[in-house]
Design a protein around this motif. Structure first.
Motif, short mmCIF file in Angstrom:
data_model
loop_
_atom_site.label_atom_id
_atom_site.label_comp_id
_atom_site.label_asym_id
_atom_site.label_seq_id
_atom_site.Cartn_x
_atom_site.Cartn_y
_atom_site.Cartn_z
N ARG A 142 5.04 53.97 46.88
CA ARG A 142 5.12 55.43 46.91
C ARG A 142 6.31 54.83 45.73
N TRP A 161 7.51 58.66 44.22
CA TRP A 161 7.60 59.82 44.94
C TRP A 161 8.96 59.67 45.63
N SER A 162 9.51 58.09 45.94
CA SER A 162 10.46 57.74 47.09
C SER A 162 11.94 58.43 46.30
N GLN A 210 7.72 65.47 49.38
CA GLN A 210 8.13 63.84 50.11
C GLN A 210 7.24 64.00 51.44
N THR A 215 3.62 64.28 51.39
CA THR A 215 3.01 63.09 50.36
C THR A 215 3.38 62.00 51.44
#
Length: 450
Positions: A163, A166-167, A213, A216
């Motif tokens: 990801r 998102w990271s 995060q 997620t």
């Protein structure tokens, strides 16, 4: 254009499968890191404009100490997340991947409670109040360190889960935009902004993003693992964690504590100028960070599966990309370094020699390629820690002896020298131990089989 690049990488460097796995995430990471460079610079400039020179020095010291403490609080878990998640996934042991993720979060929570407790005690006793510019500075630093530790962990586990956006985007982009905006609102409403207020704004925005995060990463784990019961194997994980943690702490110290040393010997105002030069020079490390973070799980998977030729091809491609990009960046830094420093404060143009020395250190690091990532992903974390400890001990000794005599330039020279020594030793160790070379030398002097 993307298809042409993929075709070139497939034919000349990586092969079809590895090029496909690296190109998409790698380009996304590079784009985010380029955006991060701009927003990071604007963030620090914005804080410099809202704070007076002394307060900006205190802000830089608190920020850098928080980064060092976050490496301590993280216990090596962010780096281990990329190594163990990718390794277990490559072997199909998703129950172990899930068990590591759950256990890591519990450990981070325990450390967070302890560190914040120490911060409360230190603030009550007034420790560091003069150094930080406020009585509760130690508590703010402790809280910031905890938030940074969780942010680093969730970012790396998301990288391991592929990801990439998102990271990276929450901290590298959104945080760097949101923090100065919140600080400006505080400044506008109260008519003043202190170093403590600025750090508080950074903490608040990053904490909110880190929670997102975490949520997620939990969803990604559920998707990848399903309802497989978690299984722990600390006998396997415990051994590498200590050297990984030690190496992370030492790396943070190498990157951050020179500002603290300059402040201790020369004062907060001089530290502010050094801080501006340091952060400007660090722009040269963006390609290294982006490439290394994306490639680290691939390194682990290739090594764990015995695909050493693939690992060498990956390192070779990264070495070329990092070296060329950083060399171009260094030339740009030489040409427009003074105007960049003057954006912070017109007086900071005096730090131009510091900028060039620190920039040269990053250029040398680029020629060596992703040595740190490679050593930590291939069971050489112990050697990595030993090299870091010896080299940084030498650098620290040089700074303590020579900064009082020659000023901030001595701190910059010692840092650049340490980077060169570290990479020479690390490349030699990699070539001898595993027969893989992460540097640009691999194009001209291929390593012998280990």
């Amino acid at each position: 254009m993307a298809n042409g690049l993929k075709s070139f990488l497939s034919k000349h460097l990586l092969g079809d499968q590895l090029a496909g796995r690296l190109l998409g995430p790698g380009l996304a990471a590079l784009i985010i890191k380029i955006a991060s460079a701009a927003f990071s610079y604007l963030m620090l400039v914005a804080f410099a404009r809202m704070l007076d020179p002394v307060a900006y020095g205190h802000f830089g010291v608190m920020l850098n100490i928080s980064i060092v403490l976050s490496a301590l609080a993280a216990l090596g878990l962010p780096t281990a997340a990329m190594r163990f998640w990718a390794g277990h996934q490559a072997k199909g042991d998703m129950d172990l991947a899930k068990g590591f993720h759950i256990g890591a979060q519990k450990l981070l929570l325990i450390v967070a409670i302890v560190l914040c407790g120490v911060g409360v005690l230190a603030s009550l006793l007034g420790w560091g109040s003069e150094y930080f510019g406020l009585r509760n500075g130690a508590l703010l630093v402790a809280i910031f360190a905890v938030v940074l530790a969780f942010a680093d962990y969730f970012a790396n586990i998301l990288r391991a889960q592929n990801r990439i956006v998102w990271s990276m985007a929450p901290r590298d982009v959104v945080w760097r935009i949101g923090s100065p905006i919140v600080a400006f609102v505080v400044f506008w409403s109260m008519g003043v902004l202190t170093a403590g207020m600025a750090i508080g704004c950074c903490i608040g925005v990053l904490a909110a993003l880190t929670l997102a995060q975490g949520f997620t990463s939990h969803k990604a784990m559920t998707t990848a693992v399903g309802h497989v019961p978690a299984r722990s194997d600390w006998s396997q994980w415990r051994g590498p964690l200590l050297p990984l943690a030690g190496a992370s702490i030492l790396f943070a110290m190498v990157q951050q504590l020179d500002v603290v040393i300059v402040s201790a010997f020369l004062g907060a105002q001089e530290a502010g100028a050094y801080f501006a030069a340091q952060k400007t020079a660090s722009l040269l490390g963006l390609v290294m960070i982006a490439g290394g973070l994306v490639a680290a799980p691939l390194m682990s998977a290739a090594w764990q599966s015995g695909r050493k030729a693939e690992l060498q091809r990956l390192c070779k491609m990264l070495a070329l990309a990092i070296a060329v990009s950083t060399a171009i960046g260094f030339v740009v830094l030489v040409l427009i370094g003074k105007p960049l420093l003057m954006i912070f404060d017109p007086a900071y143009q005096s730090a131009y020699p510091l900028l060039l020395i620190l920039g040269l250190g990053y250029a040398i690091d680029a020629l060596a390629g992703p040595t740190a990532y490679l050593m930590q992903m291939t069971s050489l974390e112990g050697a990595y820690l030993r090299i870091m400890a010896v080299v940084y001990g030498f650098v620290l000794a040089l700074q303590i002896v020579f900064v009082p005599l020659y000023g901030a330039v001595a701190a910059a020279c010692a840092t650049a020298l340490g980077v060169a020594l570290w990479n020479i030793i690390a490349i030699t160790q990699l070539r001898r131990s595993i027969g893989v070379d992460s540097s640009i030398l691999s194009f001209f002097l291929p390593p012998k089989s280990a």
